[in-house]
Motif scaffolding. Structure first.
Motif, PDB file in Angstrom:
ATOM      1  N   VAL A 220      -0.167   0.163  43.289  1.00 48.94           N
ATOM      2  CA  VAL A 220       0.320  -0.369  44.557  1.00 48.94           C
ATOM      3  C   VAL A 220       1.245   0.632  45.240  1.00 48.94           C
ATOM      4  O   VAL A 220       1.127   0.894  46.450  1.00 48.94           O
ATOM      5  CB  VAL A 220       1.044  -1.711  44.344  1.00 48.94           C
ATOM      6  CG1 VAL A 220       1.674  -2.208  45.644  1.00 48.94           C
ATOM      7  CG2 VAL A 220       0.081  -2.762  43.797  1.00 48.94           C
TER       8      VAL A 220
ATOM      9  N   ALA B 232      -1.259  -3.482  51.466  1.00 56.14           N
ATOM     10  CA  ALA B 232      -1.200  -4.029  50.112  1.00 56.14           C
ATOM     11  C   ALA B 232      -0.766  -5.481  50.221  1.00 56.14           C
ATOM     12  O   ALA B 232       0.345  -5.768  50.683  1.00 56.14           O
ATOM     13  CB  ALA B 232      -0.222  -3.245  49.257  1.00 56.14           C
TER      14      ALA B 232
ATOM     15  N   TYR C 195       0.121  -8.637  48.185  1.00 49.85           N
ATOM     16  CA  TYR C 195       0.548  -8.885  46.810  1.00 49.85           C
ATOM     17  C   TYR C 195      -0.109 -10.144  46.241  1.00 49.85           C
ATOM     18  O   TYR C 195      -0.348 -11.102  46.966  1.00 49.85           O
ATOM     19  CB  TYR C 195       2.072  -9.063  46.767  1.00 49.85           C
ATOM     20  CG  TYR C 195       2.832  -7.957  47.427  1.00 49.85           C
ATOM     21  CD1 TYR C 195       2.428  -6.617  47.314  1.00 49.85           C
ATOM     22  CD2 TYR C 195       3.967  -8.237  48.193  1.00 49.85           C
ATOM     23  CE1 TYR C 195       3.138  -5.609  47.942  1.00 49.85           C
ATOM     24  CE2 TYR C 195       4.684  -7.227  48.816  1.00 49.85           C
ATOM     25  CZ  TYR C 195       4.265  -5.915  48.695  1.00 49.85           C
ATOM     26  OH  TYR C 195       4.965  -4.921  49.321  1.00 49.85           O
TER      27      TYR C 195
END
Length: 365
Positions: free
Chosen positions: A189, A263, A265
């Protein structure tokens, strides 16, 4: 000054197991795509830690996420990565049989008065955002009409509106590559969310994007990311920067001139290009190992063309992926050393320390 995370966040197996519970089992995670299971009975399985789920479609078209655990003696029902059920899911041990919604329909040799309705498969949360299937890996209450967790859109915030123009639900899979990376999932990430390494590590990518050219959105508890424009003469991210496909319908002039990198999560890396969408889903396998499923999605009109060409995008990103996986493994190796200490972030690494803040907060620090 913000610093990187302590060693235990990457190198401690006990911390890793606790983090999975905190971070992955309390959020919606991306499991795959609706077009992977177009027909009733189609399925794929996903595994995280000790839990496996079957994602399948029933005869009415509804998608379900069912825990891969027989209610008789706990046997795993299915060990294939994907396939097709013919109307039923049957345990290979004693033939307990379930319909595609998870209801028990046959239980051989049980005594009179046994109530099949009391033994459906445990259901996980299942929701869809624009063609992407998300699951919530907690057993939902029975009966099914009782409320489960808030829907995935509550977690995604403004992303459905932000990315509506790409119409991801219309796209179809062009290629899939699965990578086994010897690195903690957080390193994947973090690497995705900065391009300061691009001149050193990605010479091909550096020719297409300027590494300081990101226009980042304000990070949230759900996501971080931003857009990067192209260098002069570049049309998309491909082996030579040329675009061999029509732009995706619905994109405005500005969206045709950039790539959105986000990204989401904990496990969904979304890269939205003018002419295709690339996704990575991260599946932690150990404190120092991650499985990464990378997929390239294209408009079906492009895939239907006799001269359809997608290798330029796949080859470019496969090469870039492998460069990223290598440096992530080098990071894991260095952080695992007993002499590692947290180091300072630069001002251009704000997305990384915003992610670290969320990770720390989930750990109660």
């Amino acid at each position: 000054m913000h610093t990187t995370l302590p060693r235990r966040f990457y190198a401690d197996p006990e911390f890793y197991r606790a983090e999975l519970e905190r971070f992955f089992f309390n959020r919606w995670i991306c499991a795959g795509r609706v077009d992977q299971i177009p027909n009733a009975g189609d399925y794929f399985t996903r595994t995280l830690a000790d839990d496996s789920i079957i994602v399948t479609r029933d005869g009415a078209g509804a998608i379900h996420a069912l825990f891969n655990v027989c209610r008789h003696r706990g046997t795993r029902l299915c060990d294939a990565a994907e396939g097709h059920f013919v109307d039923r899911i049957q345990c290979p041990y004693h033939a307990w049989t379930y319909d595609l919604r998870g209801r028990l329909v046959a239980a051989p040799h049980m005594p009179p008065g046994f109530c099949k309705e009391e033994y459906p498969l445990h259901r996980a949360g299942c929701d869809v955002w624009d063609g992407n299937i998300f699951v919530f890996l907690r057993a939902l209450p029975d009966p099914p009409d009782q409320p489960g967790p808030p829907g995935v859109r509550d977690q995604l915030g403004d992303l459905p509106e932000r990315f509506a123009a790409w119409r991801m639900g219309e796209l179809r899979l062009g290629r899939r590559i699965v990578y086994d990376v010897k690195a903690n999932w957080k390193l994947i990430v973090q690497n995705y969310n900065e391009c300061l390494h691009c001149p050193n590590l990605h010479p091909a990518l550096h020719k297409l994007h300027h590494y300081l050219g990101a226009d980042n959105a304000a990070p949230t508890a759900c996501y971080c990311g931003g857009a990067m424009g192209f260098r002069d003469g570049v049309e998309t991210m491909s082996v030579d920067g040329r675009r061999r496909r029509d732009v995706l319908p619905g994109l405005d002039a500005a969206q045709r001139e950039r790539v959105e990198y986000y990204a989401i999560y904990p496990n969904f890396l979304l890269s939205l290009h003018p002419d295709y969408v690339m996704t990575h889903t991260l599946w932690p396998r150990a404190h120092d190992r991650s499985e990464i499923v990378c997929e390239w999605h294209f408009h079906p009109d492009e895939l239907a063309k006799p001269d359809a060409h997608i290798d330029d995008a796949v080859e470019f990103w496969d090469r870039t992926n492998r460069e990223d996986w290598w440096i992530s493994e080098q990071s894991q190796a260095g952080i695992s050393s007993r002499v590692y200490q947290p180091g300072p972030y630069s001002e251009r690494e704000a997305l990384l320390w915003s992610f670290d803040h969320i990770v720390r907060r989930s750990a109660g620090e």
